[in-house]
Each structure stands twice: as C-alpha cells, then as structure tokens.
Design a protein around this motif. Structure first.
Motif, PDB file in Angstrom:
ATOM      1  N   UNK A  72       0.821  -1.206   0.000  1.00 19.66           N
ATOM      2  CA  UNK A  72       0.000   0.000   0.000  1.00 19.66           C
ATOM      3  C   UNK A  72       0.855   1.257   0.000  1.00 19.66           C
ATOM      4  N   UNK A  73       1.971   1.227   0.705  1.00 18.30           N
ATOM      5  CA  UNK A  73       2.815   2.414   0.818  1.00 18.30           C
ATOM      6  C   UNK A  73       3.725   2.613  -0.398  1.00 18.30           C
ATOM      7  N   UNK A  74       4.154   1.530  -1.030  1.00 17.71           N
ATOM      8  CA  UNK A  74       5.195   1.658  -2.052  1.00 17.71           C
ATOM      9  C   UNK A  74       4.809   1.213  -3.458  1.00 17.71           C
ATOM     10  N   UNK A  75       3.811   0.374  -3.610  1.00 20.80           N
ATOM     11  CA  UNK A  75       3.557  -0.260  -4.901  1.00 20.80           C
ATOM     12  C   UNK A  75       2.184   0.070  -5.495  1.00 20.80           C
ATOM     13  N   UNK A  76       1.253   0.383  -4.647  1.00 22.09           N
ATOM     14  CA  UNK A  76      -0.145   0.563  -5.027  1.00 22.09           C
ATOM     15  C   UNK A  76      -0.327   1.588  -6.141  1.00 22.09           C
ATOM     16  N   UNK A  77       0.445   2.646  -6.124  1.00 22.90           N
ATOM     17  CA  UNK A  77       0.296   3.706  -7.116  1.00 22.90           C
ATOM     18  C   UNK A  77       0.475   3.223  -8.545  1.00 22.90           C
ATOM     19  N   UNK A  78       1.372   2.285  -8.774  1.00 21.90           N
ATOM     20  CA  UNK A  78       1.638   1.796 -10.127  1.00 21.90           C
ATOM     21  C   UNK A  78       0.955   0.471 -10.438  1.00 21.90           C
ATOM     22  N   UNK A  79       0.752  -0.364  -9.411  1.00 20.46           N
ATOM     23  CA  UNK A  79       0.242  -1.716  -9.655  1.00 20.46           C
ATOM     24  C   UNK A  79      -1.217  -1.906  -9.249  1.00 20.46           C
ATOM     25  N   UNK A  80      -1.875  -0.847  -8.793  1.00 16.35           N
ATOM     26  CA  UNK A  80      -3.301  -0.903  -8.496  1.00 16.35           C
ATOM     27  C   UNK A  80      -3.626  -1.451  -7.124  1.00 16.35           C
ATOM     28  N   UNK A  81      -4.810  -1.088  -6.641  1.00 13.10           N
ATOM     29  CA  UNK A  81      -5.234  -1.506  -5.306  1.00 13.10           C
ATOM     30  C   UNK A  81      -5.460  -3.006  -5.208  1.00 13.10           C
ATOM     31  N   UNK A 131      12.262 -10.839  -6.134  1.00 12.80           N
ATOM     32  CA  UNK A 131      13.119 -10.098  -5.197  1.00 12.80           C
ATOM     33  C   UNK A 131      14.129  -9.243  -5.958  1.00 12.80           C
ATOM     34  N   UNK A 132      14.702  -9.792  -7.031  1.00 13.72           N
ATOM     35  CA  UNK A 132      15.681  -9.062  -7.836  1.00 13.72           C
ATOM     36  C   UNK A 132      15.047  -7.844  -8.503  1.00 13.72           C
ATOM     37  N   UNK A 133      13.853  -8.008  -9.040  1.00 17.97           N
ATOM     38  CA  UNK A 133      13.170  -6.888  -9.700  1.00 17.97           C
ATOM     39  C   UNK A 133      12.835  -5.795  -8.687  1.00 17.97           C
ATOM     40  N   UNK A 134      12.341  -6.188  -7.521  1.00 17.02           N
ATOM     41  CA  UNK A 134      12.005  -5.192  -6.505  1.00 17.02           C
ATOM     42  C   UNK A 134      13.273  -4.480  -6.038  1.00 17.02           C
ATOM     43  N   UNK A 135      14.339  -5.210  -5.820  1.00 23.74           N
ATOM     44  CA  UNK A 135      15.590  -4.625  -5.328  1.00 23.74           C
ATOM     45  C   UNK A 135      16.260  -3.718  -6.353  1.00 23.74           C
ATOM     46  N   UNK A 136      16.373  -4.192  -7.584  1.00 24.72           N
ATOM     47  CA  UNK A 136      17.174  -3.508  -8.593  1.00 24.72           C
ATOM     48  C   UNK A 136      16.375  -2.770  -9.654  1.00 24.72           C
ATOM     49  N   UNK A 137      15.070  -2.989  -9.709  1.00 28.11           N
ATOM     50  CA  UNK A 137      14.255  -2.344 -10.735  1.00 28.11           C
ATOM     51  C   UNK A 137      14.444  -2.988 -12.094  1.00 28.11           C
ATOM     52  N   UNK A 138      13.829  -2.381 -13.104  1.00 27.08           N
ATOM     53  CA  UNK A 138      13.966  -2.853 -14.483  1.00 27.08           C
ATOM     54  C   UNK A 138      14.224  -1.663 -15.384  1.00 27.08           C
ATOM     55  N   UNK A 139      14.653  -1.955 -16.594  1.00 27.03           N
ATOM     56  CA  UNK A 139      14.875  -0.884 -17.566  1.00 27.03           C
ATOM     57  C   UNK A 139      13.562  -0.282 -18.041  1.00 27.03           C
ATOM     58  N   UNK A 140      12.489  -1.027 -17.906  1.00 28.14           N
ATOM     59  CA  UNK A 140      11.205  -0.588 -18.418  1.00 28.14           C
ATOM     60  C   UNK A 140      10.431   0.362 -17.521  1.00 28.14           C
ATOM     61  N   UNK A 141      11.001   0.798 -16.418  1.00 19.25           N
ATOM     62  CA  UNK A 141      10.316   1.780 -15.605  1.00 19.25           C
ATOM     63  C   UNK A 141      10.161   1.446 -14.136  1.00 19.25           C
ATOM     64  N   UNK A 175      11.304   1.275 -10.652  1.00 17.05           N
ATOM     65  CA  UNK A 175      12.473   1.811  -9.953  1.00 17.05           C
ATOM     66  C   UNK A 175      13.044   0.796  -8.966  1.00 17.05           C
ATOM     67  N   UNK A 176      14.313   0.901  -8.703  1.00 14.36           N
ATOM     68  CA  UNK A 176      14.959   0.061  -7.686  1.00 14.36           C
ATOM     69  C   UNK A 176      14.438   0.498  -6.329  1.00 14.36           C
ATOM     70  N   UNK A 177      13.944  -0.447  -5.551  1.00 17.07           N
ATOM     71  CA  UNK A 177      13.378  -0.134  -4.242  1.00 17.07           C
ATOM     72  C   UNK A 177      14.362  -0.396  -3.103  1.00 17.07           C
ATOM     73  N   UNK A 178      15.581  -0.842  -3.430  1.00 13.52           N
ATOM     74  CA  UNK A 178      16.549  -1.148  -2.380  1.00 13.52           C
ATOM     75  C   UNK A 178      16.925   0.092  -1.572  1.00 13.52           C
ATOM     76  N   UNK A 179      16.800   1.269  -2.136  1.00  6.01           N
ATOM     77  CA  UNK A 179      17.073   2.487  -1.393  1.00  6.01           C
ATOM     78  C   UNK A 179      15.905   2.942  -0.545  1.00  6.01           C
ATOM     79  N   UNK A 180      14.722   2.436  -0.847  1.00 12.17           N
ATOM     80  CA  UNK A 180      13.503   2.835  -0.144  1.00 12.17           C
ATOM     81  C   UNK A 180      13.086   1.815   0.900  1.00 12.17           C
ATOM     82  N   UNK A 181      13.161   0.548   0.548  1.00 12.49           N
ATOM     83  CA  UNK A 181      12.730  -0.528   1.437  1.00 12.49           C
ATOM     84  C   UNK A 181      13.931  -1.245   2.034  1.00 12.49           C
ATOM     85  N   UNK A 182      13.769  -1.746   3.243  1.00 16.47           N
ATOM     86  CA  UNK A 182      14.833  -2.527   3.873  1.00 16.47           C
ATOM     87  C   UNK A 182      14.877  -3.922   3.237  1.00 16.47           C
TER      88      UNK A 182
END
Length: 119
Positions: free
Chosen positions: A53-62, A85-95, A97-104
């Motif tokens: 809800x805090x980090x993903x909802x805006x792009x991936x829907x409720x 886990x890799x996609x969440x941590x490092x992001x993708x080229x397609x948009x 963002x890497x969440x490793x700086x935001x999430x523990x």
C-alpha cells in the motif's frame, strides 16, 4: 541593592535548552518504535500488504490488477521468488524503480514472498 534583570531570563533559557536536548534524545530513541506502530524492534512484524500500500499501489493498483505498472495478481506463476526479489531490489529498464534504497532487505523479502504466492 539592585538586582540584575538578565539573570532570571538566562536561567530560564538554560533550563529550556537543557529540556530541548533531553527531549531530543528521548525522541530519537522512540522514533523507530513510533514508525513500527508502537511495537519494539524485536517484536516488529513486517506486513507485506502495508508495504504494498505504501510503495507499490500507485503503479500496480489496489487489487494488483496493474495500472502504470504490470498486473501482479498472478506474478508468482510467472516469476520465481528470487526473480521477484531481484526486480524489486534492482528495478527494471522498463520503468520499475529500484526499491533497495527505499525498502529494507527485510521488507523486500517479505513483499517478494507475498507476491510469489500470487498464482
């Protein structure tokens, strides 16, 4: 005998400054506890739904149906836990963002496991 009018104000200022310093130290120690909803660090339970809800909802829907980002309602049948886990941590080229700086690391692990169960 004439009294110096500055002394009472100086004493009040010193007491005030000491109070601010003490309150600041107490507040720093309570910041993590407040962030965890009143739970201590040892008993903190990471809720993946709350992270979503805090980090993903805006792009991936409720309802995980997608929006600006892809649908995640069946992502566990498309990607493995490690891939998620890799996609969440490092992001993708397609948009994404890497969440490793935001999430523990613990939050990334919790939401990755939760998403991997979506089949």
């Amino acid at each position: 005998m004439k009294r110096n009018p500055i002394i009472p104000f100086a004493l009040i200022a010193i007491v005030g400054i000491l109070a601010v310093i003490v309150i600041s130290f107490v507040g720093v120690n309570q910041r993590d506890q407040i962030a965890n909803g009143g739970e201590s660090d040892e008993s903190a339970v990471i809720e993946p739904e709350t992270i979503y809800e805090a980090s993903c909802l805006g792009c991936h829907g409720t309802d995980l149906s997608g929006g600006a980002g892809p649908a995640l309602s069946a992502i566990g049948s498309e990607l493995s836990l490690d891939e998620i886990k890799d996609i969440i941590s490092n992001g993708t080229d397609g948009g994404m963002p890497a969440m490793s700086g935001t999430l523990s690391a613990e939050e990334i692990a919790a939401i990755s496991e939760w998403l991997s169960e979506k089949k």
